[in-house]
Design a protein around this motif. Sequence first.
Motif, PDB file in Angstrom:
ATOM      1  N   LEU A  21     -86.234 -35.488  -0.778  1.00 33.45           N
ATOM      2  CA  LEU A  21     -85.252 -35.063   0.221  1.00 33.45           C
ATOM      3  C   LEU A  21     -85.168 -33.534   0.299  1.00 33.45           C
ATOM      4  O   LEU A  21     -85.155 -32.961   1.390  1.00 33.45           O
ATOM      5  N   GLY A  24     -88.311 -32.304   2.002  1.00 33.02           N
ATOM      6  CA  GLY A  24     -88.528 -32.686   3.395  1.00 33.02           C
ATOM      7  C   GLY A  24     -87.453 -32.204   4.354  1.00 33.02           C
ATOM      8  O   GLY A  24     -87.671 -32.215   5.576  1.00 33.02           O
ATOM      9  N   ILE A  25     -86.321 -31.805   3.871  1.00 32.39           N
ATOM     10  CA  ILE A  25     -85.234 -31.326   4.740  1.00 32.39           C
ATOM     11  C   ILE A  25     -85.225 -29.800   4.709  1.00 32.39           C
ATOM     12  O   ILE A  25     -85.148 -29.187   3.640  1.00 32.39           O
ATOM     13  N   LYS A  26     -85.305 -29.227   5.900  1.00 33.99           N
ATOM     14  CA  LYS A  26     -85.292 -27.770   6.028  1.00 33.99           C
ATOM     15  C   LYS A  26     -84.180 -27.365   6.994  1.00 33.99           C
ATOM     16  O   LYS A  26     -84.080 -27.901   8.102  1.00 33.99           O
ATOM     17  N   THR A  27     -83.382 -26.424   6.564  1.00 33.02           N
ATOM     18  CA  THR A  27     -82.299 -25.898   7.388  1.00 33.02           C
ATOM     19  C   THR A  27     -82.688 -24.496   7.875  1.00 33.02           C
ATOM     20  O   THR A  27     -82.945 -23.602   7.059  1.00 33.02           O
ATOM     21  N   LEU A  50     -80.933 -28.487  11.362  1.00 29.61           N
ATOM     22  CA  LEU A  50     -81.529 -29.348  10.339  1.00 29.61           C
ATOM     23  C   LEU A  50     -82.832 -29.927  10.840  1.00 29.61           C
ATOM     24  O   LEU A  50     -82.894 -30.515  11.917  1.00 29.61           O
ATOM     25  N   ASN A  51     -83.906 -29.760  10.057  1.00 32.99           N
ATOM     26  CA  ASN A  51     -85.234 -30.222  10.444  1.00 32.99           C
ATOM     27  C   ASN A  51     -85.859 -30.981   9.273  1.00 32.99           C
ATOM     28  O   ASN A  51     -85.561 -30.719   8.094  1.00 32.99           O
ATOM     29  N   LEU A  52     -86.758 -31.924   9.620  1.00 30.84           N
ATOM     30  CA  LEU A  52     -87.457 -32.730   8.616  1.00 30.84           C
ATOM     31  C   LEU A  52     -88.950 -32.463   8.692  1.00 30.84           C
ATOM     32  O   LEU A  52     -89.527 -32.388   9.793  1.00 30.84           O
ATOM     33  N   ILE A  53     -89.569 -32.313   7.541  1.00 33.15           N
ATOM     34  CA  ILE A  53     -91.023 -32.162   7.451  1.00 33.15           C
ATOM     35  C   ILE A  53     -91.534 -33.174   6.426  1.00 33.15           C
ATOM     36  O   ILE A  53     -90.759 -33.804   5.680  1.00 33.15           O
ATOM     37  N   VAL A  54     -92.836 -33.324   6.412  1.00 29.51           N
ATOM     38  CA  VAL A  54     -93.460 -34.235   5.453  1.00 29.51           C
ATOM     39  C   VAL A  54     -93.564 -33.521   4.116  1.00 29.51           C
ATOM     40  O   VAL A  54     -94.240 -32.487   4.015  1.00 29.51           O
ATOM     41  N   PRO A  55     -92.870 -34.050   3.089  1.00 31.19           N
ATOM     42  CA  PRO A  55     -92.879 -33.334   1.803  1.00 31.19           C
ATOM     43  C   PRO A  55     -94.294 -33.269   1.197  1.00 31.19           C
ATOM     44  O   PRO A  55     -95.084 -34.221   1.326  1.00 31.19           O
TER      45      PRO A  55
END
Length: 319
Positions: A21, A24-27, A50-55
Amino acid sequence: MLFSGFDIIIPVLVVLVLLLLFAGIKTVPQGFNYTVERFGRYTRTLTPGLNLIVPFIDRVGAKMNMMEQVLDVPTQEVITRDNAIVAVDGVAFYQVLTAAEAAYQVSGLENAILNLTMTNIRSVMGSMDLDELLSNRDAINEKLLRIVDDAASPWGIKMTRVEIKDINPPANLVESMARQMMAERNKRAQILEAEGLKQAEILEAEGRKEAAFRDAEARERAAEAEARATQVVSEAIAAGDVQAVNYFVAQKYTEALATIGSSSNNKIVLMPFEASSLIGSLGGIGSIAREVFGEGNASSATSQRVSSARPPRTGPSQE
């Protein structure tokens, strides 16, 4: 107390989930854009929030500031077209519009903008004379902005303003310019003074011309009146009226005597003249007056004039 394998796996899985988490979560804060790279290749841009990427597969590449930024241009020497050396500094404002282009199209964005601005300052200002350089700062700023913005547009940025802060010629050149300006102002003052004198002389000449015209017109009017009076007298003479001649001569005679008597230069006037001529003229005036005003009034007026005009007797009286 012994732990089983399941009791150990559960905490490990929880820790892994938390790590995933966090990875993969980028603010992204407001005013910034982040680029995302997958195995070293740009894939997309993260916007504020709030953005999500592939860890462990995707990672944040460049963190680009999307707000308008200011870049101070250091002082540099510029040689103008007339070979004058001036020290110039300025300031440049720019804003990143496309984060990916600003991150991957140029290396060292601020340094590139700074060198581009300095180069174009020398190019633009070096093609101008010193006087033109000092008096057309707005035109220089506009031209610099257009050139630098066109050159930096492939980098995904927008040049919002390029301003020249100071233009400092050498001290001896400033002194020469001050003397030149003083000489130019003195020249303008002398020209204005000469123009004023010229206008004054023109107006004075026009005034004299108008006065001469008015005097000539007045003399013409007087001559016309005199000619008219002479014509009337001539017509009266032609008609056989001798009294008109006597009236005309007596009038001119008395006017001449009045002018001589009113002179301020002489207190006593000695004039030889024949009194009988003046009396005869006054008699003619009396005859005209009798014809106009009546017998009684005219005779009294004529007698008074004759008695006043008769010269006093001197010497012993004769019996």
